[in-house]
Design a protein around this motif. Sequence first.
Motif, PDB file in Angstrom:
ATOM      1  N   VAL A 170       4.951   5.687  19.440  1.00 44.96           N
ATOM      2  CA  VAL A 170       4.272   5.730  18.057  1.00 44.96           C
ATOM      3  C   VAL A 170       5.009   5.103  17.291  1.00 44.96           C
ATOM      4  O   VAL A 170       6.265   5.394  16.771  1.00 44.96           O
ATOM      5  CB  VAL A 170       4.233   7.232  17.736  1.00 44.96           C
ATOM      6  N   VAL A 171       4.563   3.990  16.464  1.00 47.13           N
ATOM      7  CA  VAL A 171       5.175   3.094  15.437  1.00 47.13           C
ATOM      8  C   VAL A 171       4.772   3.717  14.134  1.00 47.13           C
ATOM      9  O   VAL A 171       3.438   3.636  13.622  1.00 47.13           O
ATOM     10  CB  VAL A 171       4.878   1.745  15.824  1.00 47.13           C
ATOM     11  N   VAL A 172       5.576   3.961  13.302  1.00 45.75           N
ATOM     12  CA  VAL A 172       5.487   4.402  12.117  1.00 45.75           C
ATOM     13  C   VAL A 172       6.254   3.427  10.763  1.00 45.75           C
ATOM     14  O   VAL A 172       7.391   3.362  11.015  1.00 45.75           O
ATOM     15  CB  VAL A 172       5.971   5.686  11.579  1.00 45.75           C
ATOM     16  N   SER A 173       5.383   2.861  10.097  1.00 46.00           N
ATOM     17  CA  SER A 173       6.020   1.919   9.124  1.00 46.00           C
ATOM     18  C   SER A 173       6.323   2.951   7.686  1.00 46.00           C
ATOM     19  O   SER A 173       5.360   3.847   7.365  1.00 46.00           O
ATOM     20  CB  SER A 173       5.023   0.868   8.601  1.00 46.00           C
ATOM     21  N   VAL A 174       7.287   2.892   7.315  1.00 46.52           N
ATOM     22  CA  VAL A 174       7.921   3.702   6.254  1.00 46.52           C
ATOM     23  C   VAL A 174       8.597   3.033   4.916  1.00 46.52           C
ATOM     24  O   VAL A 174       9.565   2.178   5.104  1.00 46.52           O
ATOM     25  CB  VAL A 174       8.975   4.582   6.703  1.00 46.52           C
ATOM     26  N   TYR A 175       7.782   3.167   3.996  1.00 48.53           N
ATOM     27  CA  TYR A 175       8.431   2.703   2.641  1.00 48.53           C
ATOM     28  C   TYR A 175       8.221   3.448   1.455  1.00 48.53           C
ATOM     29  O   TYR A 175       7.344   3.832   1.076  1.00 48.53           O
ATOM     30  CB  TYR A 175       7.598   1.424   2.222  1.00 48.53           C
ATOM     31  N   ASN A 176       9.541   3.892   1.203  1.00 50.81           N
ATOM     32  CA  ASN A 176       9.673   4.978   0.060  1.00 50.81           C
ATOM     33  C   ASN A 176       8.764   6.385   0.329  1.00 50.81           C
ATOM     34  O   ASN A 176       8.029   6.507  -0.441  1.00 50.81           O
ATOM     35  CB  ASN A 176       9.521   4.426  -1.064  1.00 50.81           C
ATOM     36  N   LEU A 196       9.394   7.969  19.027  1.00 48.98           N
ATOM     37  CA  LEU A 196       8.769   8.103  17.802  1.00 48.98           C
ATOM     38  C   LEU A 196       9.436   6.857  16.863  1.00 48.98           C
ATOM     39  O   LEU A 196      10.752   7.375  16.553  1.00 48.98           O
ATOM     40  CB  LEU A 196       8.680   9.269  17.159  1.00 48.98           C
ATOM     41  N   LEU A 197       9.046   5.813  16.755  1.00 49.67           N
ATOM     42  CA  LEU A 197       9.727   4.572  16.239  1.00 49.67           C
ATOM     43  C   LEU A 197       9.321   4.331  14.681  1.00 49.67           C
ATOM     44  O   LEU A 197       8.297   3.837  14.481  1.00 49.67           O
ATOM     45  CB  LEU A 197       9.484   3.435  17.012  1.00 49.67           C
ATOM     46  N   PHE A 198      10.290   4.655  13.887  1.00 55.63           N
ATOM     47  CA  PHE A 198      10.218   4.525  12.544  1.00 55.63           C
ATOM     48  C   PHE A 198      10.662   3.134  12.194  1.00 55.63           C
ATOM     49  O   PHE A 198      11.841   2.833  12.402  1.00 55.63           O
ATOM     50  CB  PHE A 198      10.813   5.485  11.876  1.00 55.63           C
ATOM     51  N   ILE A 199       9.782   2.301  11.292  1.00 55.74           N
ATOM     52  CA  ILE A 199      10.242   1.089  10.919  1.00 55.74           C
ATOM     53  C   ILE A 199      10.500   1.394   9.301  1.00 55.74           C
ATOM     54  O   ILE A 199       9.623   1.598   8.451  1.00 55.74           O
ATOM     55  CB  ILE A 199       9.384  -0.074  10.921  1.00 55.74           C
ATOM     56  N   ASN A 200      11.874   1.500   9.055  1.00 57.85           N
ATOM     57  CA  ASN A 200      12.242   1.686   7.408  1.00 57.85           C
ATOM     58  C   ASN A 200      12.051   0.334   6.982  1.00 57.85           C
ATOM     59  O   ASN A 200      13.087  -0.573   6.965  1.00 57.85           O
ATOM     60  CB  ASN A 200      13.403   2.096   7.195  1.00 57.85           C
ATOM     61  N   ASP A 201      11.006   0.105   6.051  1.00 56.54           N
ATOM     62  CA  ASP A 201      10.839  -1.251   5.333  1.00 56.54           C
ATOM     63  C   ASP A 201      11.521  -1.458   3.797  1.00 56.54           C
ATOM     64  O   ASP A 201      10.769  -1.446   3.073  1.00 56.54           O
ATOM     65  CB  ASP A 201       9.134  -1.486   5.270  1.00 56.54           C
ATOM     66  N   SER A 254      14.349   8.017   2.041  1.00 59.82           N
ATOM     67  CA  SER A 254      13.836   7.958   3.512  1.00 59.82           C
ATOM     68  C   SER A 254      14.781   7.355   4.266  1.00 59.82           C
ATOM     69  O   SER A 254      14.784   8.247   5.347  1.00 59.82           O
ATOM     70  CB  SER A 254      12.517   6.924   3.251  1.00 59.82           C
ATOM     71  N   ALA A 255      15.679   6.646   4.053  1.00 62.17           N
ATOM     72  CA  ALA A 255      16.724   6.267   5.179  1.00 62.17           C
ATOM     73  C   ALA A 255      17.546   7.392   5.582  1.00 62.17           C
ATOM     74  O   ALA A 255      17.846   7.692   6.662  1.00 62.17           O
ATOM     75  CB  ALA A 255      17.459   5.156   4.611  1.00 62.17           C
ATOM     76  N   ALA A 256      18.037   8.177   4.587  1.00 65.11           N
ATOM     77  CA  ALA A 256      18.842   9.422   4.943  1.00 65.11           C
ATOM     78  C   ALA A 256      18.000  10.571   5.604  1.00 65.11           C
ATOM     79  O   ALA A 256      18.650  10.801   6.773  1.00 65.11           O
ATOM     80  CB  ALA A 256      19.223   9.819   3.623  1.00 65.11           C
ATOM     81  N   HIS A 284       4.161  -3.806   4.937  1.00 67.67           N
ATOM     82  CA  HIS A 284       3.638  -3.190   5.717  1.00 67.67           C
ATOM     83  C   HIS A 284       3.209  -3.930   7.461  1.00 67.67           C
ATOM     84  O   HIS A 284       3.508  -3.500   8.472  1.00 67.67           O
ATOM     85  CB  HIS A 284       2.306  -2.537   5.379  1.00 67.67           C
ATOM     86  N   GLU A 285       2.795  -5.072   7.187  1.00 66.44           N
ATOM     87  CA  GLU A 285       2.249  -5.589   8.558  1.00 66.44           C
ATOM     88  C   GLU A 285       3.525  -6.130   9.191  1.00 66.44           C
ATOM     89  O   GLU A 285       3.716  -5.980  10.656  1.00 66.44           O
ATOM     90  CB  GLU A 285       1.593  -7.050   8.130  1.00 66.44           C
ATOM     91  N   ALA A 286       4.606  -6.747   8.604  1.00 64.82           N
ATOM     92  CA  ALA A 286       6.084  -7.037   9.152  1.00 64.82           C
ATOM     93  C   ALA A 286       6.383  -5.816   9.929  1.00 64.82           C
ATOM     94  O   ALA A 286       6.964  -5.943  10.797  1.00 64.82           O
ATOM     95  CB  ALA A 286       6.730  -7.558   8.141  1.00 64.82           C
ATOM     96  N   ALA A 287       6.180  -4.649   9.132  1.00 67.27           N
ATOM     97  CA  ALA A 287       6.901  -3.431   9.725  1.00 67.27           C
ATOM     98  C   ALA A 287       6.210  -3.075  11.096  1.00 67.27           C
ATOM     99  O   ALA A 287       6.700  -2.581  12.174  1.00 67.27           O
ATOM    100  CB  ALA A 287       6.727  -2.315   8.901  1.00 67.27           C
ATOM    101  N   MET A 288       4.806  -3.203  11.104  1.00 67.79           N
ATOM    102  CA  MET A 288       3.849  -2.982  12.373  1.00 67.79           C
ATOM    103  C   MET A 288       4.388  -3.971  13.356  1.00 67.79           C
ATOM    104  O   MET A 288       4.424  -3.461  14.461  1.00 67.79           O
ATOM    105  CB  MET A 288       2.630  -2.964  12.016  1.00 67.79           C
ATOM    106  N   ILE A 289       4.555  -5.247  12.952  1.00 73.38           N
ATOM    107  CA  ILE A 289       5.081  -6.299  13.953  1.00 73.38           C
ATOM    108  C   ILE A 289       6.248  -5.828  14.614  1.00 73.38           C
ATOM    109  O   ILE A 289       6.452  -5.898  15.833  1.00 73.38           O
ATOM    110  CB  ILE A 289       5.048  -7.532  13.405  1.00 73.38           C
TER     111      ILE A 289
END
Length: 314
Positions: A7-13, A40-45, A51-53, A76-81
């Motif tokens: 499960v890929v999740v993009s995270v920005y703030n 559960l794969l979080f991409i911290n954008d 969020s990071a902490a 967002h797209e870069a994060a999903m990629i």
Amino acid sequence: MDKLLSVVVSVYNEELALREYYAETTEVLRGLVGTWDYELLFINDGSTDGSAAILKKLAEEDRKVKIVSFSRNFGHEAAMIAGIDYAKGDGIICMDADLQHPPECIPQIVGKLEEGYEVITMVRMHNRTAGVLKNITSSAFYALINRLSDVQFDANASDFFAVGREAADILRKNYREKVRFLRGYVQSIGFARATIPYEAKPRFAGESKYSIHKLFTFAVNTLLCFSDLPLRLGIYAGIVAALFGIIVMVYTIYTWARYGAPSGYATIVVLISFMFAMLFVIVGIIGEYIAILFAELKDRPVYIVADTENIEKR
Ligand code: UDP
Ligand code: MG
């Protein structure tokens, strides 16, 4: 052996939504264990808030939580990629961290993956969360792109989708464009496709990060990427201008023959403004294509990873 679901999740703030997202999603994913294992794969954008902490803490407590942190915000797209690149699963689900994409849909998606579908797009039933203006512009945009492009896009397809291993490999290897429309790729690569309707919920907390300006750029780039028609506009404009010219010429010869000296200062001014306007628009369109070519030529990375958590270093 269990199959693996990523499960890929993009995270920005998303500090306000993350814990809730994690809790809800984990509960759903645990219900699948037995047939499907999960990560559960979080991409911290490049988040600048807490969020990071929060993610780091989650990753320490739960080994199934994996984190890829970007060096800055790449979108967002870069994060999903990046998520698709790093995911190890036999099935990969991309979703948002703000709980607009309900985790309850995951078992349904998994069902479709088991049936052998490679691409599963989640289709919004109604979007009460977006304003009237956003809904109108969005349908206008899809009507236009579907006319101009060979690919048919689903107007209500969202960034909530799942891909199987084969589709994911294609995305990893062959769709590395810098100016892109990920949702469009997902819909255009073919394979066995399924759609599942879902009801988009309001954002759990925080604000949408898509500004009008971003959406506009996005729309223009998508048009240019999926259609060559704007480039041909020059030819059509030329033909129209030529016809126009012939009419004016005939008219001028006629008045000259009848009344002597040809006149028409106003006509000249109008024609010149009109022609130049057309010309500049076409030059502008060509400029846009050159900008895209230039971006591809420079070949800068789609994203830069600064750090990872619970992922073996590559
Ligand atoms: N997002 C991201 N990078 C960005 C902007 C957004 O990773 O530059 C993430 C954001 O955290 C969320 C998802 O992309 O999980 C969708 O963003 P948002 O909810 O702001 O968009 P909307 O739902 O309004 O289209
Ligand atoms: Mg959202």
